[in-house]
Design a protein around this motif. Sequence first.
Motif, mmCIF file in Angstrom:
data_model
loop_
_atom_site.group_PDB
_atom_site.id
_atom_site.type_symbol
_atom_site.label_atom_id
_atom_site.label_comp_id
_atom_site.label_asym_id
_atom_site.label_seq_id
_atom_site.Cartn_x
_atom_site.Cartn_y
_atom_site.Cartn_z
ATOM 1 N N GLY A 1 0.805 -1.216 0.000
ATOM 2 C CA GLY A 1 0.000 0.000 0.000
ATOM 3 C C GLY A 1 0.838 1.266 0.000
ATOM 4 N N ASN A 2 0.145 2.367 -0.225
ATOM 5 C CA ASN A 2 0.732 3.706 -0.266
ATOM 6 C C ASN A 2 1.782 3.831 -1.373
ATOM 7 O OD1 ASN A 2 0.687 6.361 0.698
ATOM 8 N ND2 ASN A 2 2.500 6.029 1.944
ATOM 9 N N LEU A 3 1.456 3.272 -2.518
ATOM 10 C CA LEU A 3 2.353 3.350 -3.669
ATOM 11 C C LEU A 3 2.145 4.653 -4.432
ATOM 12 C CD1 LEU A 3 1.993 -0.239 -5.190
ATOM 13 C CD2 LEU A 3 3.936 0.681 -3.900
ATOM 14 N N SER A 4 3.198 5.118 -5.054
ATOM 15 C CA SER A 4 3.087 6.247 -5.979
ATOM 16 C C SER A 4 2.189 5.806 -7.137
ATOM 17 C CB SER A 4 4.475 6.607 -6.504
ATOM 18 O OG SER A 4 4.369 7.454 -7.610
ATOM 19 N N TYR A 5 1.391 6.722 -7.663
ATOM 20 C CA TYR A 5 0.500 6.382 -8.773
ATOM 21 C C TYR A 5 1.260 6.062 -10.054
ATOM 22 C CZ TYR A 5 -3.207 7.949 -5.710
ATOM 23 O OH TYR A 5 -4.062 8.082 -4.643
ATOM 24 N N SER A 6 2.548 6.377 -10.086
ATOM 25 C CA SER A 6 3.342 6.098 -11.288
ATOM 26 C C SER A 6 4.009 4.723 -11.256
ATOM 27 C CB SER A 6 4.396 7.193 -11.483
ATOM 28 O OG SER A 6 5.306 7.184 -10.408
ATOM 29 N N VAL A 7 3.902 3.995 -10.146
ATOM 30 C CA VAL A 7 4.506 2.664 -10.046
ATOM 31 C C VAL A 7 3.804 1.695 -10.990
ATOM 32 C CG1 VAL A 7 4.852 0.673 -8.509
ATOM 33 C CG2 VAL A 7 5.293 2.965 -7.670
ATOM 34 N N THR A 8 4.594 0.896 -11.697
ATOM 35 C CA THR A 8 4.045 -0.109 -12.607
ATOM 36 C C THR A 8 4.220 -1.506 -12.012
ATOM 37 O OG1 THR A 8 6.124 -0.485 -13.777
ATOM 38 C CG2 THR A 8 4.702 1.301 -14.608
ATOM 39 N N GLU A 9 3.560 -2.479 -12.618
ATOM 40 C CA GLU A 9 3.719 -3.862 -12.185
ATOM 41 C C GLU A 9 5.164 -4.317 -12.369
ATOM 42 O OE1 GLU A 9 0.617 -5.967 -14.283
ATOM 43 O OE2 GLU A 9 -0.925 -5.175 -12.926
ATOM 44 N N GLU A 10 5.812 -3.839 -13.420
ATOM 45 C CA GLU A 10 7.218 -4.157 -13.656
ATOM 46 C C GLU A 10 8.105 -3.609 -12.536
ATOM 47 O OE1 GLU A 10 10.617 -3.010 -16.893
ATOM 48 O OE2 GLU A 10 8.612 -3.433 -17.669
ATOM 49 N N ASP A 11 7.809 -2.369 -12.085
ATOM 50 C CA ASP A 11 8.555 -1.779 -10.973
ATOM 51 C C ASP A 11 8.421 -2.633 -9.711
ATOM 52 O OD1 ASP A 11 9.260 0.468 -12.531
ATOM 53 O OD2 ASP A 11 7.511 1.604 -11.852
ATOM 54 N N LEU A 12 7.187 -3.035 -9.401
ATOM 55 C CA LEU A 12 6.938 -3.880 -8.229
ATOM 56 C C LEU A 12 7.715 -5.186 -8.327
ATOM 57 C CD1 LEU A 12 3.183 -4.043 -7.117
ATOM 58 C CD2 LEU A 12 5.151 -3.265 -5.826
ATOM 59 N N ASN A 13 7.677 -5.779 -9.507
ATOM 60 C CA ASN A 13 8.380 -7.041 -9.743
ATOM 61 C C ASN A 13 9.875 -6.890 -9.461
ATOM 62 O OD1 ASN A 13 9.327 -9.532 -10.758
ATOM 63 N ND2 ASN A 13 7.704 -9.571 -12.273
ATOM 64 N N LYS A 14 10.468 -5.807 -9.956
ATOM 65 C CA LYS A 14 11.905 -5.564 -9.748
ATOM 66 C C LYS A 14 12.254 -5.440 -8.275
ATOM 67 C CE LYS A 14 13.028 -3.189 -14.058
ATOM 68 N NZ LYS A 14 13.386 -1.882 -14.636
ATOM 69 N N ARG B 1 3.915 -13.220 -9.455
ATOM 70 C CA ARG B 1 3.019 -12.265 -10.093
ATOM 71 C C ARG B 1 2.990 -10.964 -9.307
ATOM 72 N NH1 ARG B 1 -3.443 -13.035 -10.961
ATOM 73 N NH2 ARG B 1 -3.523 -12.302 -8.840
ATOM 74 N N ALA B 2 2.943 -9.854 -10.016
ATOM 75 C CA ALA B 2 2.762 -8.533 -9.406
ATOM 76 C C ALA B 2 1.559 -7.895 -10.089
ATOM 77 C CB ALA B 2 4.004 -7.678 -9.596
ATOM 78 N N GLN B 3 0.673 -7.311 -9.298
ATOM 79 C CA GLN B 3 -0.554 -6.756 -9.857
ATOM 80 C C GLN B 3 -0.873 -5.420 -9.195
ATOM 81 O OE1 GLN B 3 -4.005 -9.064 -8.828
ATOM 82 N NE2 GLN B 3 -5.258 -8.123 -10.400
ATOM 83 N N ILE B 4 -1.247 -4.442 -10.005
ATOM 84 C CA ILE B 4 -1.688 -3.141 -9.507
ATOM 85 C C ILE B 4 -3.093 -2.901 -10.048
ATOM 86 C CG2 ILE B 4 -1.304 -0.657 -9.534
ATOM 87 C CD1 ILE B 4 1.673 -1.219 -9.740
ATOM 88 N N PRO B 5 -4.112 -2.942 -9.179
ATOM 89 C CA PRO B 5 -5.479 -2.686 -9.639
ATOM 90 C C PRO B 5 -5.626 -1.259 -10.167
ATOM 91 C CG PRO B 5 -5.482 -3.704 -7.467
ATOM 92 C CD PRO B 5 -4.064 -3.313 -7.768
ATOM 93 N N LEU B 6 -6.404 -1.124 -11.216
ATOM 94 C CA LEU B 6 -6.653 0.187 -11.818
ATOM 95 C C LEU B 6 -8.072 0.646 -11.516
ATOM 96 C CD1 LEU B 6 -5.036 -0.370 -15.328
ATOM 97 C CD2 LEU B 6 -3.988 0.608 -13.276
#
Length: 104
Positions: free
Chosen positions: A6-19, A29-34
């Motif tokens: 939680g409290n992620l920047s709105y610019s974070v992508t699933e790829e960023d999370l994965n890294k 798996r990394a997932q960001i609900p839209l």
Amino acid sequence: MSIYVGNLSYSVTEEDLNKVFSEYGTVKRAQIPLDRETGRSRGFGFVEMESETDESAAIEALDGAEWMGRQMKVNKARPREEKSNYRSGGDNWGKGGSGGYSKY
């Protein structure tokens, strides 16, 4: 099991999370609900890792860490709750005290 981030920047992508999480083990798996209306990130995500050990290491290291200008909240995700089809207040939503609709 899944990890809530939680409290992620709105610019974070699933790829960023994965890294970021791959530093602590294998990410399945990394997932960001839209948001349905805007298509924009909702500011949180979920990560599934290969093992419980990897998950624990990631939670321990990343909970409270600052990333992209925000302090992340990282913990085990809770199971999704069932939502009812009624708004809070049930069948009486929008009705006055006499059982009919209020004129005010």
